[in-house]
Design a protein around this motif. Structure first.
Motif, short mmCIF file in Angstrom:
data_model
loop_
_atom_site.label_atom_id
_atom_site.label_comp_id
_atom_site.label_asym_id
_atom_site.label_seq_id
_atom_site.Cartn_x
_atom_site.Cartn_y
_atom_site.Cartn_z
N SER A 113 45.28 39.20 36.69
CA SER A 113 44.68 37.98 37.23
C SER A 113 44.09 38.28 38.61
N ARG A 114 43.26 37.37 39.09
CA ARG A 114 42.61 37.58 40.39
C ARG A 114 43.65 37.77 41.50
N ARG A 115 44.68 36.94 41.48
CA ARG A 115 45.68 37.00 42.55
C ARG A 115 46.56 38.24 42.42
N ASP B 186 37.83 34.19 36.06
CA ASP B 186 37.46 33.75 37.41
C ASP B 186 37.71 32.26 37.63
N THR B 187 38.32 31.59 36.64
CA THR B 187 38.61 30.16 36.78
C THR B 187 39.79 29.96 37.72
N GLU B 188 39.62 29.06 38.68
CA GLU B 188 40.70 28.76 39.61
C GLU B 188 41.74 27.87 38.93
N SER C 217 47.89 26.45 34.37
CA SER C 217 46.48 26.09 34.19
C SER C 217 45.81 27.12 33.29
N ILE D 72 43.09 29.49 32.32
CA ILE D 72 42.03 30.13 33.11
C ILE D 72 41.06 30.93 32.25
N GLU E 287 47.53 30.58 34.00
CA GLU E 287 48.07 31.08 35.26
C GLU E 287 49.07 30.07 35.81
#
Length: 478
Positions: free
Chosen positions: A316-318, A366-368, A376, A378, A392
């Motif tokens: 994931s992005r984080r 890339d969905t927040e 959520s 994503i 996420e």
């Protein structure tokens, strides 16, 4: 001018004004003391000082502290040696030993003995020794008086004493896990940080050091031929198989084989690199030739130890942000939590953790996440015949955590948001005792993580599901 931080591990005399003398050294240089830790019950001579100043100021502080004898002049550090003397239980039996200690100029920092009716007493004495070679000469003379031997820290002792001092304690950990050099010094600093952090929350120093010792002992005990993870296989379709590898220590590793391709999910501790690679070669004959791809459920050290072995890392992005922070020398998300930082730092040192190169990271989503939602959606992720919705979490266990759900095949991979506690082996149960003690909780926000678990089961709904958490066996629901 750039300010730097440094931890001083000082050895000071056990006398009035000792810390005052050290503080004056810093004050005259304009160096700020940001943390201090001293516990006489643990070690009556060792004082930890975190200081902040310019590089030149800290260099001058080194000189001043060394000048007053608070820093060792050589690499040989003072230490406390615990010796057991086996004396006849008669009046004055200990006097000759105490006289010899005085002749050698050793400071007695700990003394314990109790008669047991056998006619002999075992006197345990902690001697503060600055020259290790002199202890050998002392022992030769002591053994002419009575049987005597150096003894190790015994975790089963119920009395916490000065034999559990920092340097020898850390030396034992380092030898168990085969680490040396600067890592030992950093391990010492973080053992002290863990003790101080937990002491301020009411946890006894004995329990802290005993937990660290037992944790490291478990890691070491499962290496080499003793590395015997539980391995199970599950055929999802004719062309898709899931293999679950459950080591005694660290996260599970999942291998998904589908449509002629292979995907790993999470990858355990770095200290089991050789053992895991041998297992991968056994399970996957083309392992060395294949392009190796791994997906991580979150960026905890026990899930990411083998990441440098892989060609492509899906995160994931984080989670990718966390790994990039570590690669550049900044704190990961766990280390940004003061309660978790000492344990995570020790865990990284004991397991020889190294973050992967950032260019290997792939972030497909890339969905927040929706603010305030426990989970959520994503995006999606497909691999062979499996097609997942990706959710996420809000960071209850760790920011960046993801859950994967395949509704067609009724599969879920839940990371550490949900783990199968009842499906753990006895060794896994033992291992999982220590992180909650040393971090106060394995979750960043336990209440939020509980809400995320509840949200997972709401998403799964009724019917039969197979859920793979990151610890423990796969769980059948419905």
């Amino acid at each position: 001018m750039e300010l730097k931080k440094k931890t001083y591990i000082t050895t000071m005399p056990n006398q009035i004004g000792a810390f005052l003398q050290a503080s004056r050294c810093f004050a005259q240089l304009g160096v700020n003391i940001t943390r201090v830790s001293y516990n006489k019950a643990v070690d009556s001579h060792m004082l930890f000082i975190d200081a902040e100043g310019t590089e030149e100021q800290l260099h001058q502080a080194d000189t001043l502290l060394r000048g007053i004898g608070y820093l060792p002049q050589t690499e040989t550090a003072p230490q406390i040696i615990l010796i057991a003397f086996y004396l006849r239980d008669v009046p004055g039996a200990v006097t000759e030993i105490l006289t010899l200690i005085e002749q050698f100029g050793f400071n007695l920092s700990y003394l314990s003995s109790q008669a047991d009716g056998s006619g002999y007493q075992t006197f345990k004495m902690g001697l503060f020794v600055e020259d290790r070679e002199r202890i050998e000469a002392f022992l030769r003379q002591a053994q002419e008086i009575c049987p005597a031997q150096i003894v190790d820290y015994n975790p089963s002792e119920r009395v916490f004493d000065n034999s559990i001092f920092y340097r020898s304690f850390v030396s034992g950990l380092a030898e168990m896990m085969h680490i040396g050099g600067a890592a030992r010094q950093e391990l010492l600093v973080n053992a002290n940080l863990a003790m101080q952090t937990l002491d301020e929350r009411g946890l006894s120093p004995f329990r802290t050091f005993d937990s660290i010792f037992c944790f490291a002992k478990l890691l070491a005990a499962c290496r080499g031929a003793a590395f015997q993870p539980r391995i199970t296989h599950r055929d999802i379709t004719e062309h898709t198989r899931i293999t679950l590898i459950e080591p005694a220590c660290g996260s599970n590793t999942v291998i998904i084989q589908s449509g002629g391709r292979t995907l790993f999910i999470d990858c355990g501790y770095a200290c089991y690199r050789d053992e895991m690679q041998a297992l991968f070669r056994q399970l996957l004959p083309d392992y060395d030739a294949m392009e190796k791809t791994v997906l991580i459920t979150h960026a905890d050290v026990d899930h990411c130890g083998l990441l440098p072995l892989f060609d492509r890392i899906i995160a994931s992005r984080r989670s990718a942000e966390c790994l990039k922070n570590e690669y550049t020398g900044r704190d990961g998300f766990r280390e940004q939590n003061p309660l978790h930082k000492p344990y995570i730092r020790m865990c990284k040192l004991l397991t020889s953790y190294a973050p992967p190169q950032p260019e290997k990271l792939t972030v497909p989503w890339d969905t927040e996440p929706v603010a305030g939602a426990p989970l959520s959606e994503i995006g999606t992720f497909s691999f062979g015949e499996l097609h997942f919705q990706v959710y996420e979490g809000a960071g209850g266990h760790l920011p960046g955590e993801i859950v994967l759900i395949d509704r067609t095949h009724r599969l879920a991979f839940t990371g550490d948001v949900f783990v199968n506690l009842r499906g753990m082996t006895p060794e896994q149960q033992q291992y999982n005792k220590y992180a909650p003690i040393l971090m106060t909780s394995v979750d960043t926000d336990p209440a939020l993580c509980a809400a995320e678990r509840s949200a997972i089961f709401d998403l799964l709904g009724e019917g039969r599901w197979t859920v793979f958490g990151a610890h423990g066996a796969g769980k059948e629901l419905g």
